[in-house]
Design an enzyme around this catalytic site. Structure first.
Site, PDB file in Angstrom:
ATOM      1  N   ARG A   1     -13.215 -11.914  -4.611  1.00 36.59           N
ATOM      2  CA  ARG A   1     -11.826 -12.527  -4.792  1.00 36.59           C
ATOM      3  C   ARG A   1     -10.852 -11.406  -4.256  1.00 36.59           C
ATOM      4  NH1 ARG A   1     -10.448 -12.745 -11.106  1.00 36.59           N
ATOM      5  NH2 ARG A   1      -9.651 -10.504 -11.293  1.00 36.59           N
TER       6      ARG A   1
ATOM      7  N   ILE B   1      -8.272  -9.361  -2.384  1.00 38.04           N
ATOM      8  CA  ILE B   1      -8.261  -8.449  -1.440  1.00 38.04           C
ATOM      9  C   ILE B   1      -9.492  -8.359  -0.634  1.00 38.04           C
ATOM     10  CG2 ILE B   1      -7.646  -6.130  -0.391  1.00 38.04           C
ATOM     11  CD1 ILE B   1      -5.182  -5.993  -2.437  1.00 38.04           C
TER      12      ILE B   1
ATOM     13  N   ALA C   1     -13.465  -2.844  -5.258  1.00 42.80           N
ATOM     14  CA  ALA C   1     -13.385  -3.162  -6.644  1.00 42.80           C
ATOM     15  C   ALA C   1     -12.240  -2.252  -7.251  1.00 42.80           C
ATOM     16  CB  ALA C   1     -14.805  -2.885  -7.018  1.00 42.80           C
ATOM     17  N   GLY C   2     -11.675  -2.955  -8.174  1.00 39.52           N
ATOM     18  CA  GLY C   2     -10.488  -2.235  -8.944  1.00 39.52           C
ATOM     19  C   GLY C   2      -9.942  -3.009 -10.118  1.00 39.52           C
TER      20      GLY C   2
ATOM     21  N   TYR D   1      -4.274   4.858 -13.680  1.00 43.55           N
ATOM     22  CA  TYR D   1      -4.747   4.030 -12.353  1.00 43.55           C
ATOM     23  C   TYR D   1      -4.105   4.853 -11.242  1.00 43.55           C
ATOM     24  CZ  TYR D   1      -4.619   0.331  -9.048  1.00 43.55           C
ATOM     25  OH  TYR D   1      -4.818  -0.641  -7.779  1.00 43.55           O
TER      26      TYR D   1
HETATM   27  N1  LIG Z   1      -3.023  -6.668  -6.015  1.00 47.44           N
HETATM   28  C1  LIG Z   1      -2.199  -5.495  -6.005  1.00 47.44           C
HETATM   29  O1  LIG Z   1      -1.031  -5.780  -6.059  1.00 47.44           O
HETATM   30  C2  LIG Z   1      -2.864  -4.439  -5.684  1.00 47.44           C
HETATM   31  C3  LIG Z   1      -1.869  -2.974  -5.363  1.00 47.44           C
HETATM   32  C4  LIG Z   1      -2.671  -2.001  -4.866  1.00 47.44           C
HETATM   33  C5  LIG Z   1      -3.721  -1.809  -4.812  1.00 47.44           C
HETATM   34  N2  LIG Z   1      -4.721  -2.743  -5.307  1.00 47.44           N
HETATM   35  C6  LIG Z   1      -6.188  -2.257  -5.160  1.00 47.44           C
HETATM   36  O2  LIG Z   1      -6.837  -3.563  -4.145  1.00 47.44           O
HETATM   37  C7  LIG Z   1      -8.206  -3.693  -4.681  1.00 47.44           C
HETATM   38  C8  LIG Z   1      -8.302  -5.266  -4.942  1.00 47.44           C
HETATM   39  O3  LIG Z   1      -7.434  -5.626  -5.855  1.00 47.44           O
HETATM   40  P1  LIG Z   1      -7.148  -7.215  -5.906  1.00 47.44           P
HETATM   41  O4  LIG Z   1      -5.667  -7.243  -6.238  1.00 47.44           O
HETATM   42  O5  LIG Z   1      -7.711  -8.110  -4.989  1.00 47.44           O
HETATM   43  O6  LIG Z   1      -7.755  -7.478  -7.488  1.00 47.44           O
HETATM   44  P2  LIG Z   1      -8.828  -8.665  -7.913  1.00 47.44           P
HETATM   45  O7  LIG Z   1      -9.009  -8.686  -9.328  1.00 47.44           O
HETATM   46  O8  LIG Z   1      -8.131 -10.152  -7.366  1.00 47.44           O
HETATM   47  O9  LIG Z   1     -10.099  -8.625  -7.108  1.00 47.44           O
HETATM   48  C9  LIG Z   1     -10.846  -7.302  -7.476  1.00 47.44           C
HETATM   49  C10 LIG Z   1     -12.367  -7.658  -7.543  1.00 47.44           C
HETATM   50  O10 LIG Z   1     -13.058  -6.444  -8.003  1.00 47.44           O
HETATM   51  C11 LIG Z   1     -14.099  -6.847  -8.927  1.00 47.44           C
HETATM   52  N3  LIG Z   1     -14.210  -5.713  -9.691  1.00 47.44           N
HETATM   53  C12 LIG Z   1     -13.521  -5.034 -10.951  1.00 47.44           C
HETATM   54  N4  LIG Z   1     -14.174  -4.297 -11.674  1.00 47.44           N
HETATM   55  C13 LIG Z   1     -15.378  -4.206 -10.960  1.00 47.44           C
HETATM   56  C14 LIG Z   1     -16.696  -3.641 -11.409  1.00 47.44           C
HETATM   57  N5  LIG Z   1     -16.698  -2.701 -12.240  1.00 47.44           N
HETATM   58  N6  LIG Z   1     -17.503  -3.612 -10.367  1.00 47.44           N
HETATM   59  C15 LIG Z   1     -17.647  -4.582  -9.359  1.00 47.44           C
HETATM   60  N7  LIG Z   1     -16.683  -5.231  -9.157  1.00 47.44           N
HETATM   61  C16 LIG Z   1     -15.478  -4.946  -9.809  1.00 47.44           C
HETATM   62  C17 LIG Z   1     -13.346  -7.880  -9.624  1.00 47.44           C
HETATM   63  O11 LIG Z   1     -14.260  -8.835 -10.361  1.00 47.44           O
HETATM   64  C18 LIG Z   1     -12.786  -8.790  -8.555  1.00 47.44           C
HETATM   65  O12 LIG Z   1     -13.647  -9.604  -7.976  1.00 47.44           O
HETATM   66  C19 LIG Z   1      -8.297  -2.909  -6.067  1.00 47.44           C
HETATM   67  O13 LIG Z   1      -8.914  -1.755  -5.410  1.00 47.44           O
HETATM   68  C20 LIG Z   1      -6.903  -2.727  -6.507  1.00 47.44           C
HETATM   69  O14 LIG Z   1      -6.892  -1.561  -7.570  1.00 47.44           O
HETATM   70  C21 LIG Z   1      -4.247  -3.919  -5.494  1.00 47.44           C
END
Ligand SMILES: NC(=O)c1ccc[n+]([C@@H]2O[C@H](COP(=O)([O-])OP(=O)(O)OC[C@H]3O[C@@H](n4cnc5c(N)ncnc54)[C@H](O)[C@@H]3O)[C@@H](O)[C@H]2O)c1
Length: 256
Positions: free
Chosen positions: A17, A19, A93-94, A157
């Site tokens: 899901r 990004i 993943a994050g 983080y």
């Molecule tokens: N959304 C934001 O504003 C934002 C900003 C800066 C950085 N990020 C980074 O971008 C990346 C994507 O974030 P997003 O916003 O799409 O988040 P999201 O929660 O929508 O998607 C993250 C995905 O990672 C998976 N995940 C989490 N922990 C995991 C684990 N231990 N093992 C395997 N999968 C795991 C989740 O199930 C999820 O599908 C992350 O690294 C996040 O830190 C996001």
């Protein structure tokens, strides 16, 4: 100019899901084979089926917790058996929650570092030797603008994501002569489940999420596909001379 790009095998953690999901769609649209590794296995499988149907490519999904080294190794072996050696690795993943540093505890530190920093180490450790041996690879790690300029209530983080930047620059140095590039994308606030869930954890988090759009010069949060575009700049066949770089995709939030 190398055009069209040959199909490659891409492994995207957190690809079910947000990004990571948008990255999977862009890579599939370019004709690459896509493997999703995520905790959310049914969402991952649904997206893999969508990619196969929409783009006619091969796509698989595996349940994977990036904090589990054995499972990461198993998933990489399974993907390589199904789709061929991993050429492109995207670590998306994050996880995070808004908490003041003084209110965190060591279990929280360990959890945030294990997912956001060590998760990236584990997958890279599993695929980098093969990339170097074959003489071609693209690694793109998702960090955050929080790592570049700090971000209130995201201390641990931000530290873990800063570690991702330093780690990526170092493996970029160690592997570029073997045809592997490693780069970093730093999203700004992006409209995903992660940020929505973070905003649901109390009044202060809700206020922070509510104010994010105003903090960004462009005046809104990013859509996941806008971040995914930044990732595919680095995965491109022709990007072989770009390595160790940190690209903010954040509507002007940081201009370092
Ligand atoms: N959304 C934001 O504003 C934002 C900003 C800066 C950085 N990020 C980074 O971008 C990346 C994507 O974030 P997003 O916003 O799409 O988040 P999201 O929660 O929508 O998607 C993250 C995905 O990672 C998976 N995940 C989490 N922990 C995991 C684990 N231990 N093992 C395997 N999968 C795991 C989740 O199930 C999820 O599908 C992350 O690294 C996040 O830190 C996001």
């Amino acid at each position: 100019m190398t055009d069209p790009s040959p199909p490659r095998t891409a492994l995207v953690t957190g690809g079910a899901r947000g990004i990571g999901g948008a990255v999977c769609r862009r890579l599939a649209a370019q004709g690459h084979r896509v493997a999703i590794a995520d905790l959310l296995v049914s969402q991952g499988e649904a997206l893999a089926a969508e990619l196969r149907a929409d783009y006619g490519i091969r796509a698989v999904a595996h349940q994977c917790d990036v904090t589990d080294s054995d499972r990461v190794r198993e998933v990489v072996a399974a993907v390589e058996a199904e789709l061929g050696p991993v050429d492109i690795l995207v670590n998306a993943a994050g996880f995070d929650r808004f908490v003041r540093f003084v209110d965190t505890d060591e279990d929280f530190w360990d959890m945030i570092i294990d997912i956001n920093f060590k998760g990236t180490l584990r997958t890279t450790y599993a695929v980098l030797p093969g990339m170097m041996e074959r003489g071609w690879g693209r690694i793109v790690n998702l960090s955050s603008d929080a790592a570049r300029v700090g971000s209130s209530l995201e201390s641990v983080y931000a530290g873990a994501k800063a570690g991702v930047i330093a780690f990526t620059k170092t493996i970029a140095r160690e592997s570029v002569k073997k045809g592997v590039t490693a780069n970093i994308v730093c999203p700004g606030p992006t409209d995903t489940d992660l940020i929505r869930e973070m905003g649901e954890e109390g009044d202060l988090p809700a206020k922070i999420v509510g104010s994010l759009s105003k903090a960004v010069p462009i005046g809104r949060m990013a859509q996941p596909d806008e971040i995914a575009y930044g990732v595919t700049v680095f995965t491109a066949e022709d990007a072989n001379y770009i390595t160790g770089q940190t690209l903010s995709v954040s509507g002007g939030l940081t201009m370092a």
